[in-house]
Scaffold this active site. Structure first.
Site, mmCIF file in Angstrom:
data_model
loop_
_atom_site.group_PDB
_atom_site.id
_atom_site.type_symbol
_atom_site.label_atom_id
_atom_site.label_comp_id
_atom_site.label_asym_id
_atom_site.label_seq_id
_atom_site.Cartn_x
_atom_site.Cartn_y
_atom_site.Cartn_z
ATOM 1 N N SER A 57 41.115 31.513 39.275
ATOM 2 C CA SER A 57 42.378 32.149 38.924
ATOM 3 C C SER A 57 42.525 33.431 39.726
ATOM 4 O O SER A 57 41.543 34.100 40.043
ATOM 5 C CB SER A 57 42.408 32.471 37.429
ATOM 6 N N SER A 58 43.759 33.783 40.028
ATOM 7 C CA SER A 58 43.999 35.024 40.761
ATOM 8 C C SER A 58 43.654 36.259 39.941
ATOM 9 O O SER A 58 43.560 37.363 40.488
ATOM 10 C CB SER A 58 45.463 35.099 41.211
ATOM 11 N N CYS A 59 43.424 36.095 38.628
ATOM 12 C CA CYS A 59 43.072 37.256 37.798
ATOM 13 C C CYS A 59 41.652 37.746 38.073
ATOM 14 O O CYS A 59 41.240 38.775 37.531
ATOM 15 C CB CYS A 59 43.230 36.936 36.322
ATOM 16 N N TYR B 78 38.221 36.611 30.536
ATOM 17 C CA TYR B 78 38.523 35.378 31.276
ATOM 18 C C TYR B 78 38.179 35.547 32.757
ATOM 19 O O TYR B 78 37.584 34.658 33.379
ATOM 20 C CB TYR B 78 39.997 35.032 31.108
ATOM 21 N N LYS C 128 35.526 33.439 35.219
ATOM 22 C CA LYS C 128 35.928 32.766 36.458
ATOM 23 C C LYS C 128 35.160 33.312 37.668
ATOM 24 O O LYS C 128 34.808 32.559 38.585
ATOM 25 C CB LYS C 128 37.439 32.912 36.662
ATOM 26 N N HIS D 51 51.697 31.521 28.914
ATOM 27 C CA HIS D 51 51.845 32.483 29.998
ATOM 28 C C HIS D 51 53.318 32.860 30.136
ATOM 29 O O HIS D 51 54.197 32.282 29.503
ATOM 30 C CB HIS D 51 51.299 31.897 31.298
#
Length: 320
Positions: free
Chosen positions: A117-119, A146, A150, A189
């Site tokens: 994920s880009s987070c 989270y 990841k 989201h």
């Protein structure tokens, strides 16, 4: 050590396990693989196979012997869900990742793609965010648990490559949307939440919709059907330690996004904002030059994609 791998088309008859094939990303990949002629797809729902249970996962891999794996299964959710259940977001995702990657190693999976994920990138990373921004600054607090999980998955893939020679890779998608999204009021989201909110206002005759935050943060959005094509392209063309960003290379403010959703749903009332609610990261735009260099670019325009997603949401709502 696993034998060297060179870029090549995937075998359409090989056993291909999509972990999370009923989710947003995994479901899109499953549909794409079917359209592309893959004839030996493997998928198990969480009721059939709990990926948090190590013994069950190992038994599944030993029995099915997949050649390719995409790990799209994860516990996911928006800001509210992440804030309410950080333990679950960290613990469940770590268990899923470790179990699947270790089992895949045991049976010698040839190609595995871990979907991150880009987070994972720092909250204030320079924009657009390059892959080498990873671990260069503090994370966004609203989804830190989270993100940590990841990041661990990315590092696990890198460790498998270095220690065992596996030709495994990681992809970091931007914000996703499309058929199969989660529209739950508490865990969705931003785009799914906007679609639900504006659609409810249209149906009820509401004249004012209040959204979270200020509307100022900028976000990038990728349709899941585009993501699916990118994942197959990466499996066929890419082999490197570094994760690869998957996105469109363009962004817009949340306020501008709300305008697109309002138009797609037919809402014509007032749009308000609640600044007491969290905004999240100020901006999150991915540098996708590495993906473009491989010859892949997205094809679905955001406005058209949102309109199609609204139609899909309404069909699902009417059938439920």
């Amino acid at each position: 050590m696993t034998r060297p791998w060179t870029p090549q088309p995937l075998d359409r008859e090989a056993r291909f396990y999509v972990a999370g094939h009923r989710g947003l990303a995994g479901g899109a990949l499953w549909r794409h693989l079917q359209r592309e002629g893959f004839t030996n797809l493997l998928g198990r729902g969480s009721q059939e196979l709990d990926l948090r249970r190590d013994g069950d996962v190992r038994a599944f891999f030993e029995r099915e012997q997949p050649r390719y794996v995409v790990l799209a299964a994860a516990r996911v959710g928006g800001i509210a869900a992440n804030a309410a259940e950080p333990v679950e977001f960290l613990s469940d995702n770590l268990r899923i990742q470790v179990n699947v990657l270790d089992a895949a190693h045991t049976v010698g999976v040839e190609r595995l793609l871990f979907l991150g994920s880009s987070c994972i990138y720092p909250r204030l990373a320079a924009q657009p965010i390059t892959e080498d921004s990873l671990l260069t600054g503090p994370l966004e607090e609203t989804n830190k648990a989270y993100a940590i999980a990841k990041i661990a998955g990315v590092m696990h893939v890198q460790a498998m490559r270095r220690e065992h020679g596996h030709a495994w890779i990681s992809a970091m998608p931007t914000n996703l949307y499309g058929p199969g999204d989660n529209y739950d009021a508490q865990s969705s989201h931003v785009l799914a939440a906007l679609i639900r909110r504006f659609d409810e206002a249209v149906r009820s005759g509401g004249r004012r919709v209040t959204n979270w935050g200020t509307g100022a943060p900028r976000r990038e959005f990728l349709h899941v059907d585009d993501l699916a094509g990118a994942l197959v392209a990466l499996l066929e063309r890419y082999d490197d330690d570094s994760p690869v960003n998957v996105g469109t290379g363009s962004d817009l403010t949340i306020a501008e996004l709300a305008e697109l959703v309002a138009a797609a749903t037919g809402y014509a009332g007032e749009v308000a904002w609640d600044p007491s609610r969290p905004d999240g990261t100020p901006r999150k735009l991915l540098d996708v030059s590495r993906l473009h260099a491989l010859g892949w670019r997205h094809g679905i325009n955001l406005e058209a994609g949102i309109a199609a997603t609204v139609d899909s949401y309404r069909r699902g709502r009417d059938q439920s």
